[in-house]
Design a protein around this motif. Sequence first.
Motif, short mmCIF file in Angstrom:
data_model
loop_
_atom_site.label_atom_id
_atom_site.label_comp_id
_atom_site.label_asym_id
_atom_site.label_seq_id
_atom_site.Cartn_x
_atom_site.Cartn_y
_atom_site.Cartn_z
N LEU A 17 -44.46 80.68 11.91
CA LEU A 17 -44.22 81.31 13.28
C LEU A 17 -45.46 81.03 14.09
N LEU A 18 -46.61 80.88 13.75
CA LEU A 18 -47.87 80.44 14.46
C LEU A 18 -47.48 78.82 14.82
N THR A 19 -47.20 78.26 14.13
CA THR A 19 -46.77 76.84 14.30
C THR A 19 -45.72 76.47 15.40
N ILE A 20 -44.70 77.22 15.05
CA ILE A 20 -43.38 77.30 16.37
C ILE A 20 -44.30 77.76 17.58
N ASN A 21 -44.69 78.73 17.68
CA ASN A 21 -45.51 79.44 19.10
C ASN A 21 -46.37 78.44 19.58
N ALA A 22 -47.22 77.54 18.66
CA ALA A 22 -48.29 76.57 19.45
C ALA A 22 -47.56 75.40 19.84
N ALA A 23 -46.17 75.07 19.17
CA ALA A 23 -45.58 74.13 19.86
C ALA A 23 -44.93 74.24 21.11
N PHE A 24 -44.39 75.28 21.27
CA PHE A 24 -44.00 75.86 22.70
C PHE A 24 -44.91 75.99 23.88
N LYS A 25 -45.95 76.74 23.21
CA LYS A 25 -47.14 77.22 24.17
C LYS A 25 -48.29 76.02 24.42
N GLY A 26 -48.46 75.41 23.47
CA GLY A 26 -49.92 74.84 23.17
C GLY A 26 -49.99 73.49 23.92
N GLU A 27 -50.70 72.77 23.54
CA GLU A 27 -51.15 71.51 24.35
C GLU A 27 -50.15 70.57 24.92
N PRO A 28 -50.25 69.97 25.90
CA PRO A 28 -49.41 69.03 26.54
C PRO A 28 -48.73 68.18 25.62
N ASP A 33 -47.26 65.62 30.63
CA ASP A 33 -46.56 66.97 30.47
C ASP A 33 -47.21 68.11 31.09
N LYS A 34 -46.62 68.78 31.70
CA LYS A 34 -47.11 70.08 32.34
C LYS A 34 -47.91 69.88 33.69
N ARG A 35 -47.73 68.57 34.18
CA ARG A 35 -48.36 68.03 35.57
C ARG A 35 -47.40 68.20 36.91
N LYS A 36 -47.66 68.56 38.14
CA LYS A 36 -47.06 68.51 39.24
C LYS A 36 -47.86 67.51 40.16
N PHE A 37 -46.96 66.88 40.72
CA PHE A 37 -47.66 66.06 41.90
C PHE A 37 -46.95 66.33 43.20
N ILE A 38 -47.65 66.26 44.40
CA ILE A 38 -47.32 66.38 45.86
C ILE A 38 -47.07 65.02 46.20
N LYS A 61 -42.38 67.90 32.55
CA LYS A 61 -42.45 69.00 31.78
C LYS A 61 -41.56 68.85 30.34
N GLY A 62 -42.09 68.73 29.27
CA GLY A 62 -41.26 68.62 27.96
C GLY A 62 -40.62 67.21 27.97
N GLY A 63 -41.16 66.30 28.59
CA GLY A 63 -40.45 64.92 28.21
C GLY A 63 -39.47 64.49 29.35
N LYS A 64 -39.44 65.60 30.46
CA LYS A 64 -38.49 65.31 31.56
C LYS A 64 -39.10 65.51 32.75
N MET A 65 -38.37 64.99 33.96
CA MET A 65 -39.06 64.88 35.32
C MET A 65 -38.11 65.49 36.35
N PHE A 66 -38.56 66.35 37.18
CA PHE A 66 -37.51 66.68 38.14
C PHE A 66 -38.33 66.52 39.47
N SER A 67 -37.28 66.16 40.53
CA SER A 67 -37.73 65.74 41.90
C SER A 67 -36.95 66.42 42.76
N ASN A 68 -37.47 67.31 43.65
CA ASN A 68 -36.67 68.04 44.78
C ASN A 68 -35.80 67.06 45.33
N PHE A 69 -36.70 66.02 46.03
CA PHE A 69 -35.93 64.92 46.81
C PHE A 69 -34.65 64.46 46.17
N LEU A 70 -34.82 63.97 44.90
CA LEU A 70 -33.73 63.41 44.12
C LEU A 70 -32.62 64.69 43.81
N TYR A 71 -33.17 65.55 43.68
CA TYR A 71 -32.03 66.72 43.48
C TYR A 71 -30.99 67.07 44.69
#
Length: 152
Positions: A17-28, A33-38, A61-71
């Motif tokens: 359980l600790l390993t699973i929790n660390a994988a979801f909330k842990g380090e990038p 990962d977990k970065r946003k750019f203007i 985030k999580g190996g994926k990228m999201f752009s408001n412009f592209l959406y």
Amino acid sequence: MNLKHIFISATVVAAGLLTINAAFKGEPKDGLDKRKFIVTMTEIKENSPPKKGVEDELEFKGGKMFSNFLYEKLEYKWIKYELKKDSAYTDEQENEVHILEAEISTTDDTDQTMLMTCSVEDYDIRGEIKITKKDKLKKRYEFSGKEKAKKK
């Protein structure tokens, strides 16, 4: 079952359980990962000066990228990215500079392909987006910007 088996089983479950929790909330997972750019998106057309840019937010985030412009323009949601380069060097002032290069691509139902390449140098990002259909360039954008300050 004796007390020894119960203790070992409980320890294994708790560690899992600790390993699973660390994988979801842990380090990038990677340098993006977990970065946003203007950024400012600017459409590039041949034989005409660039138009005024449009502000956008790129989120990784999580190996994926999201752009408001592209959406908004093309209805692309979260798109997988691939890190092509992750390195560092020391500049003339003896500061360590971290460089990342990523490639993001997807093809939609209408056989339209979006290829985005970007380069991140510490907190600055720049790159380009090419939208093609049947290997013919439809639109091209360039963007540049800075990492969004994180709230504490």
